[in-house]
Scaffold this active site. Structure first.
Site, PDB file in Angstrom:
ATOM      1  N   LYS A 188      11.463  32.351 -43.318  1.00  0.00           N
ATOM      2  CA  LYS A 188      10.933  33.714 -43.235  1.00  0.00           C
ATOM      3  C   LYS A 188      12.057  34.595 -42.716  1.00  0.00           C
ATOM      4  O   LYS A 188      12.371  34.583 -41.526  1.00  0.00           O
ATOM      5  CB  LYS A 188       9.733  33.794 -42.290  1.00  0.00           C
ATOM      6  CG  LYS A 188       9.053  35.161 -42.374  1.00  0.00           C
ATOM      7  CD  LYS A 188       8.357  35.578 -41.113  1.00  0.00           C
ATOM      8  CE  LYS A 188       9.253  36.093 -40.035  1.00  0.00           C
ATOM      9  NZ  LYS A 188      10.007  37.324 -40.339  1.00  0.00           N
ATOM     10  N   GLU A 266      16.704  29.698 -30.186  1.00  0.00           N
ATOM     11  CA  GLU A 266      17.959  30.377 -29.847  1.00  0.00           C
ATOM     12  C   GLU A 266      17.567  31.787 -29.448  1.00  0.00           C
ATOM     13  O   GLU A 266      17.313  32.636 -30.308  1.00  0.00           O
ATOM     14  CB  GLU A 266      18.898  30.424 -31.067  1.00  0.00           C
ATOM     15  CG  GLU A 266      19.274  29.075 -31.639  1.00  0.00           C
ATOM     16  CD  GLU A 266      20.123  28.239 -30.708  1.00  0.00           C
ATOM     17  OE1 GLU A 266      20.537  28.746 -29.636  1.00  0.00           O
ATOM     18  OE2 GLU A 266      20.358  27.077 -31.025  1.00  0.00           O
ATOM     19  N   CYS A 300      23.827  38.003 -30.366  1.00  0.00           N
ATOM     20  CA  CYS A 300      23.195  37.443 -29.166  1.00  0.00           C
ATOM     21  C   CYS A 300      24.247  36.973 -28.165  1.00  0.00           C
ATOM     22  O   CYS A 300      23.995  36.953 -26.967  1.00  0.00           O
ATOM     23  CB  CYS A 300      22.264  36.298 -29.547  1.00  0.00           C
ATOM     24  SG  CYS A 300      23.061  35.061 -30.574  1.00  0.00           S
ATOM     25  N   GLU A 398      19.117  42.477 -22.598  1.00  0.00           N
ATOM     26  CA  GLU A 398      20.083  42.344 -23.686  1.00  0.00           C
ATOM     27  C   GLU A 398      20.212  43.730 -24.332  1.00  0.00           C
ATOM     28  O   GLU A 398      19.216  44.299 -24.782  1.00  0.00           O
ATOM     29  CB  GLU A 398      19.532  41.320 -24.680  1.00  0.00           C
ATOM     30  CG  GLU A 398      20.539  40.845 -25.669  1.00  0.00           C
ATOM     31  CD  GLU A 398      20.002  39.700 -26.516  1.00  0.00           C
ATOM     32  OE1 GLU A 398      18.775  39.583 -26.684  1.00  0.00           O
ATOM     33  OE2 GLU A 398      20.840  38.931 -27.011  1.00  0.00           O
TER      34      GLU A 398
HETATM   35  O1  LIG Z   1      23.521  36.518 -32.757  1.00  0.00           O
HETATM   36  C1  LIG Z   1      23.457  35.315 -32.828  1.00  0.00           C
HETATM   37  C2  LIG Z   1      24.419  34.420 -33.522  1.00  0.00           C
HETATM   38  C3  LIG Z   1      25.838  34.742 -33.240  1.00  0.00           C
HETATM   39  C4  LIG Z   1      26.750  33.575 -33.542  1.00  0.00           C
HETATM   40  O2  LIG Z   1      26.350  32.629 -34.236  1.00  0.00           O
HETATM   41  O3  LIG Z   1      27.876  33.624 -33.077  1.00  0.00           O
END
Ligand SMILES: O=CCCC(=O)O
Length: 499
Positions: A188, A266, A300, A398
């Site tokens: 999704k 994650e 992230c 964040e």
């Molecule tokens: O934002 C999440 C993933 C960033 C990354 O894989 O380096």
């Protein structure tokens, strides 16, 4: 009714462009017949529409994956590897077009879209290799006339709930591991980024994956909770993987707890970036620049809080502001652009509210702080703020926008304490040339990934994942990522006459 749009760019391979969901090798509409629009964040204009699937559409997609799983789990790891390699080649061949789709979905500049594709293809390449590295064990236990052996078996149908910031990389990191392990998957994608996901499904089909190995259900923001819940609760879904906020991650964990499903989460990062007096300043500056301003701060693992030691604080900040003023903010498709818009209007609103809160509580905005007013796109000025205190929302949340906050520190102990003073633990970064300190920081910083004199520790071959409220489970890396999609079965055999 689905609206049709003229594509604002040309594709070399128009076959890549699909706007219907992909289930069991077919392009399908949702049962409701509703559609939602895909928006270019650089203009705010719609350029495609996709089916709004809801809970009623889940069963067909999951049943298809389950039917496929019954035979897919039996094919040899080498055949799975060959399909992954073929998928990898097709993704690389279609790099230019996929990059354009990425630009128009996410807003990121083209150079960054190419960077994401390079990173993403690392996953198909790596997991093709991993498929053939899945092995069990044999050993003699404490009871000497027995032999114990373990095998790893795929869990079944997996559901992937994927974010919009790196939509190709995140689909391939999840689907690569699942398909290597012998699982099938319903993806999704985010409402912002369905088109790249559908293009990947098209290429997976061309690579020879059987019907139902990779299904895609698109939906809009409103129907996302309903569709996600139906996936998490479906009895044939044995594994759920989610990348996104901690708030939603907790909801997913709750939904999956009823069926005791294996979950990989994650989640949010509030990553600290520590620069000591003895750091190589050019190195720290370059790495922070790439990390912080990448995708307008929407990663992230980006630096949320930058701690600079007192001896270099003023000089570093001055240089940082000078360099940051050179950023060219514009549409991602414009070749001169070095920073694009944020991907959603919600991103602009959040950035404005974080800046307002910080200012109210005494922070100093050295540059930026505003929405760009002369455009319909979702642009926010590159922003630099100092004087951050713990009570400010920007210190604990964040940011996910192009806002860089700086905090002065005196000692290593003080910096580590401040860095760890967060509920999150995704990534931390530190810059110093003191080798003892490097090792202390590696052990003492509370995060799943520690960048030591680097602002980039993401790679297909390195385990990716956080601790604390940044979630659990690992994506990418040797053994650990495919293990998330497998169960270990233990056999114990009594051998007569062996002793
Ligand atoms: O934002 C999440 C993933 C960033 C990354 O894989 O380096």
């Amino acid at each position: 009714m689905a609206k049709t749009y003229e594509l604002p760019f040309k594709l070399i391979n128009p076959g890549l462009f699909h706007t219907e969901s992909f289930v069991h090798g077919e392009w399908v509409k949702s049962k409701s017949g509703h559609f939602f629009e895909v928006i270019d964040p650089g203009t705010g204009n719609p350029w495609a529409s996709c089916p709004t699937n809801d809970a009623a559409d889940v069963d067909a997609a999951v049943e298809s994956c389950h039917t496929c799983f019954e035979s897919y789990k039996k094919i040899s790891p080498r055949s799975r590897a060959q399909m992954l390699f073929k998928w990898d080649s097709l993704i690389r061949e279609n790099r230019e077009d996929l990059a354009m789709l990425l630009v128009y979905e996410t807003g990121k500049p083209r150079s960054e879209a190419y960077g994401e594709l390079e990173y993403s293809a690392g996953f198909t390449w790596w997991f093709a290799g991993e498929a053939e590295r899945i092995q069990g064990t044999v050993f003699t236990p404490s009871t000497p006339d027995r032999r114990v052996f373990t095998i790893k078996q795929p869990l079944g149908v997996a559901a992937a709930l994927v974010p919009w910031n790196f939509p190709i990389a995140m689909v391939l990191r999840k689907a690569g591991a699942a398909l290597a392990a012998g699982c099938t998957m319903v993806v999704k994608p985010s409402p912002e980024t369905p088109i790249t996901c559908l293009a990947l499904a098209y290429l997976a089909d061309k690579a020879g994956f059987p019907k139902g190995a990779l299904n895609v259900l698109t939906t809009d923001l409103e129907k996302t909770p309903e569709l996600s819940e139906a996936l998490c609760r479906h009895s044939l879904v044995k594994k759920v993987t989610f990348t996104g906020s901690t708030r939603v991650g907790k909801l997913i964990a709750k939904l999956c707890s009823d069926g005791l499903k294996k979950v990989t989460l994650e989640l949010g990062g509030n990553c600290p970036f520590l620069i000591f007096d003895d750091a190589n300043i050019d190195q720290a500056m370059g790495q922070l620049f790439a990390l912080k301003w990448r995708h307008a701060g929407q990663a992230c693992v980006t630096a949320n809080r930058v701690y600079v030691q007192a001896g270099i604080f003023d000089a570093f900040l001055e240089r940082w502001s000078t360099e940051s003023k050179k950023l060219i903010v514009g549409h991602g498709a414009d070749k001169t652009t070095t920073m694009g818009p944020v991907t959603t209007p919600r991103g602009v609103e959040k950035a404005l509210s974080l800046v307002a809160d910080a200012k109210k509580k005494g922070a100093k905005v050295l540059m930026g702080g505003n929405k760009l007013s002369d455009t319909t796109g979702y642009f926010f000025e590159p922003t630099v703020i100092t004087g951050i205190t713990d009570d400010m929302e920007i210190a604990s949340e964040e940011i996910f926008a192009p806002i860089c906050t700086f905090i002065r520190f005196e000692t290593e102990t003080e910096a580590v304490k401040a860095a760890n003073d967060t509920s999150m633990g995704l990534a931390s970064y530190c810059f110093t040339k003191n080798v003892d300190r490097i090792w202390r920081l590696f052990e003492n910083l509370e995060a799943g990934m520690i960048g030591l004199n680097t602002g980039n520790s993401s790679a297909a071959e390195s385990p990716f994942g956080g601790m604390k409220q940044s979630g659990y489970g690992k994506e990418s890396g040797k053994d650990v990522a495919v293990a998330e999609y497998m169960t270990t079965k233990t056999g114990t055999l009594t051998v007569e006459g062996i002793i």
